[in-house]
Design a protein around this motif. Structure first.
Motif, PDB file in Angstrom:
ATOM      1  N   SER A  28       0.847  -1.178   0.000  1.00 45.23           N
ATOM      2  CA  SER A  28       0.000   0.000   0.000  1.00 45.23           C
ATOM      3  C   SER A  28       0.889   1.236   0.000  1.00 45.23           C
ATOM      4  O   SER A  28       1.255   1.761   1.066  1.00 45.23           O
ATOM      5  CB  SER A  28      -0.917   0.001   1.213  1.00 45.23           C
ATOM      6  N   SER A  31       0.449   4.420   2.150  1.00 40.55           N
ATOM      7  CA  SER A  31       0.554   4.328   3.599  1.00 40.55           C
ATOM      8  C   SER A  31       1.998   4.438   4.087  1.00 40.55           C
ATOM      9  O   SER A  31       2.243   4.429   5.297  1.00 40.55           O
ATOM     10  CB  SER A  31      -0.038   3.005   4.095  1.00 40.55           C
ATOM     11  N   TYR A  32       2.940   4.566   3.166  1.00 37.11           N
ATOM     12  CA  TYR A  32       4.348   4.570   3.533  1.00 37.11           C
ATOM     13  C   TYR A  32       4.983   5.943   3.397  1.00 37.11           C
ATOM     14  O   TYR A  32       4.746   6.668   2.421  1.00 37.11           O
ATOM     15  CB  TYR A  32       5.146   3.605   2.656  1.00 37.11           C
ATOM     16  N   ARG A  53       3.700  10.262   3.924  1.00 41.13           N
ATOM     17  CA  ARG A  53       2.839   9.426   3.086  1.00 41.13           C
ATOM     18  C   ARG A  53       1.767  10.236   2.362  1.00 41.13           C
ATOM     19  O   ARG A  53       1.306   9.837   1.291  1.00 41.13           O
ATOM     20  CB  ARG A  53       2.174   8.332   3.940  1.00 41.13           C
ATOM     21  N   ASN A 100       6.711   2.442   7.463  1.00 48.03           N
ATOM     22  CA  ASN A 100       5.636   3.070   8.234  1.00 48.03           C
ATOM     23  C   ASN A 100       6.269   4.080   9.177  1.00 48.03           C
ATOM     24  O   ASN A 100       6.246   3.932  10.394  1.00 48.03           O
ATOM     25  CB  ASN A 100       4.863   2.003   9.000  1.00 48.03           C
TER      26      ASN A 100
END
Length: 122
Positions: A28, A31-32, A53, A100
């Motif tokens: 995804s 989301s990073y 992100r 993350n």
């Protein structure tokens, strides 16, 4: 598992420009946090730039501030590094990273590309 593939490196004269791309797959992307690091011959890998992100809040190493710009296109799962006014000391292998996180600290990133060589001649 996220795969990152960098492209856009090459040989350029001092004062020139290059744009690096890093295409992500398998995760995804939006989301990073995405970072760029570089490693020059005989030196440790160092932080270059990071972008949140959501595409905001970019941070830069002092050595590239005002010359490099990091940005991302979440629709294309790609992060870019626009490098202007290149100097011979920018010569290095440039790595894309994802995690993350939103940090300048290398060990906090989970995924890395294979790197792309940038060589700046004087």
């Amino acid at each position: 598992q996220v795969q990152l593939v960098e492209s856009g490196g090459g040989l350029v004269q001092g004062g020139g420009s290059l744009r690096l791309s890093c295409a992500a797959s398998g995760g995804s992307f939006s989301s990073y946090g995405m970072g760029w690091f570089r490693q020059a011959p005989g030196k440790e890998r160092e932080f270059v730039a990071v972008i949140h992100r959501n595409g905001g809040s970019p941070l830069y190493a002092d050595s590239v501030k005002g010359r490099f710009t990091i940005y991302r296109d979440n629709a294309k799962n790609t992060v870019y590094l626009q490098m202007n006014s290149l100097k011979p000391e920018d010569t290095a292998v440039y790595y894309c990273s994802a995690g993350n996180t939103f940090t300048v600290v290398e060990r906090h990133y989970d995924y890395w590309g294979q790197g792309t060589q940038v060589t700046v001649s004087s």
